[in-house]
Design an enzyme around this catalytic site. Sequence first.
Site, PDB file in Angstrom:
ATOM      1  N   LYS A  82       2.669  25.102  19.294  1.00 22.60           N
ATOM      2  CA  LYS A  82       1.542  25.266  17.966  1.00 22.60           C
ATOM      3  C   LYS A  82       0.132  25.360  18.722  1.00 22.60           C
ATOM      4  O   LYS A  82      -0.504  26.137  18.051  1.00 22.60           O
ATOM      5  CB  LYS A  82       1.695  23.917  17.212  1.00 22.60           C
ATOM      6  CG  LYS A  82       2.942  23.565  16.568  1.00 22.60           C
ATOM      7  CD  LYS A  82       3.117  22.293  15.807  1.00 22.60           C
ATOM      8  CE  LYS A  82       4.437  22.097  15.505  1.00 22.60           C
ATOM      9  NZ  LYS A  82       4.628  20.846  14.851  1.00 22.60           N
TER      10      LYS A  82
ATOM     11  N   LYS B  88      14.236  29.453  10.132  1.00 19.60           N
ATOM     12  CA  LYS B  88      14.848  28.223   9.498  1.00 19.60           C
ATOM     13  C   LYS B  88      13.917  28.061   8.352  1.00 19.60           C
ATOM     14  O   LYS B  88      12.924  28.593   8.198  1.00 19.60           O
ATOM     15  CB  LYS B  88      14.440  26.931  10.495  1.00 19.60           C
ATOM     16  CG  LYS B  88      14.912  25.836   9.969  1.00 19.60           C
ATOM     17  CD  LYS B  88      14.691  24.677  10.879  1.00 19.60           C
ATOM     18  CE  LYS B  88      14.731  23.152  10.657  1.00 19.60           C
ATOM     19  NZ  LYS B  88      14.630  22.258  11.609  1.00 19.60           N
TER      20      LYS B  88
ATOM     21  N   LYS C  84       8.485  24.581   5.232  1.00 21.43           N
ATOM     22  CA  LYS C  84       7.509  24.671   4.622  1.00 21.43           C
ATOM     23  C   LYS C  84       6.218  25.386   5.287  1.00 21.43           C
ATOM     24  O   LYS C  84       5.358  25.708   4.858  1.00 21.43           O
ATOM     25  CB  LYS C  84       6.772  23.207   4.239  1.00 21.43           C
ATOM     26  CG  LYS C  84       7.804  22.537   2.995  1.00 21.43           C
ATOM     27  CD  LYS C  84       7.664  23.059   1.944  1.00 21.43           C
ATOM     28  CE  LYS C  84       8.198  22.280   0.712  1.00 21.43           C
ATOM     29  NZ  LYS C  84       8.031  23.004  -0.790  1.00 21.43           N
TER      30      LYS C  84
END
Length: 374
Positions: free
Chosen positions: A153, A236, A239
């Site tokens: 990230k 996958k 959200k």
Amino acid sequence: MRLWSHFGPDVAPVKSLAREPDAQRQPTTPMKIRARLLRMSRLRVLSGIQPTADSFHLGNYLGALRQWVALQDTYDAFYCVVDLHAITLPQDPALLPHRTRVAAAQLLGAGLDPDRCTLFVQSHVPEHTELAWILGCITGFGEASRMTQFKDKSAKDGHDQASVGLFTYPILQAADILLYQADRVPVGEDQRQHLELSRTLAQRFNHRYGQTFVPPQPYILDEVAKIYDLQDPTAKMSKSSSSPQGIVDVLDEPDAIRRKIARAVTDPGSEVRADPEAKPGVTNLLRIYSALSGEPIATLEAKYAGSGYGVFKKDLAELVVASFAPIREKTRQILADEAGLDRVLAHGAAQAHQVASQTMTAVRDHMGLLQPVP
């Protein structure tokens, strides 16, 4: 919405959670007393999910929510909305309380029963953050730096944009787990590294200060098929990365569900058969159909042989609509009584505190922290 879960042994007796306010609470019946005693004799399961969106999605439902409902019949089940994990990324302060309630309401709408489980909000039990600080003090900077989710990230958004909270996220997760003395933790592959850190910290604390924590063991639920993005069946359903059309939300209106399924990416040809390499789109839809209906994929392949994608998608859409309609309606009813929902969460937090406080008393004592005078 990210999630994690774990099994563990029973630590302390808990009281049954009533939905009614004190003045309206019904007398405890022999059946409720029996149910309470049964829960106290079971192993414990504790699972958490983040309130980072306005609805859970199909992958959350199949991979977690539906299993949580089943587990409350065989385990002393504790479930939490992990709002502290959510704020590792920026959240709108005006939206977070609403989304926390919506998350809890959906869990209840999906079938969690406060008389058979304990449902609470993570931040309502302050022992989570207290233990996270203590565990952070025995965690090496190097081992925290090796957590792949943070590296991925921060590489994507830049190190300057990544918060210290995101960096220490796995330590808070370890506190969530160890606080309830879990000995088995069912997690996805993407959380296995975080669980290994939890084991390491439990063993390190025990070695330095004496036996305090049960080092948790991983329990990977490999029988649950991974659900992929409807528009990108190689990614996958998520959200944080999927487009709105690639996600089926639990609270979607029926027509929205039908449109998303109808527009789902399929594959060349018209044969309805599973082949993850050659036909990932159809394979994803077959997995969804099989998971919701209970029919084996081979049975579905035979059922739709020669019918083409159109009929198959239409039937799948109606199955999803029928599966989510009662959850959506019950969630709306629960949210209409916000004060009642808050009472359920407050009772759940009190039950969780009973267990967490026992663990923290032992932690403080073993570390040599001066205990306050009662």
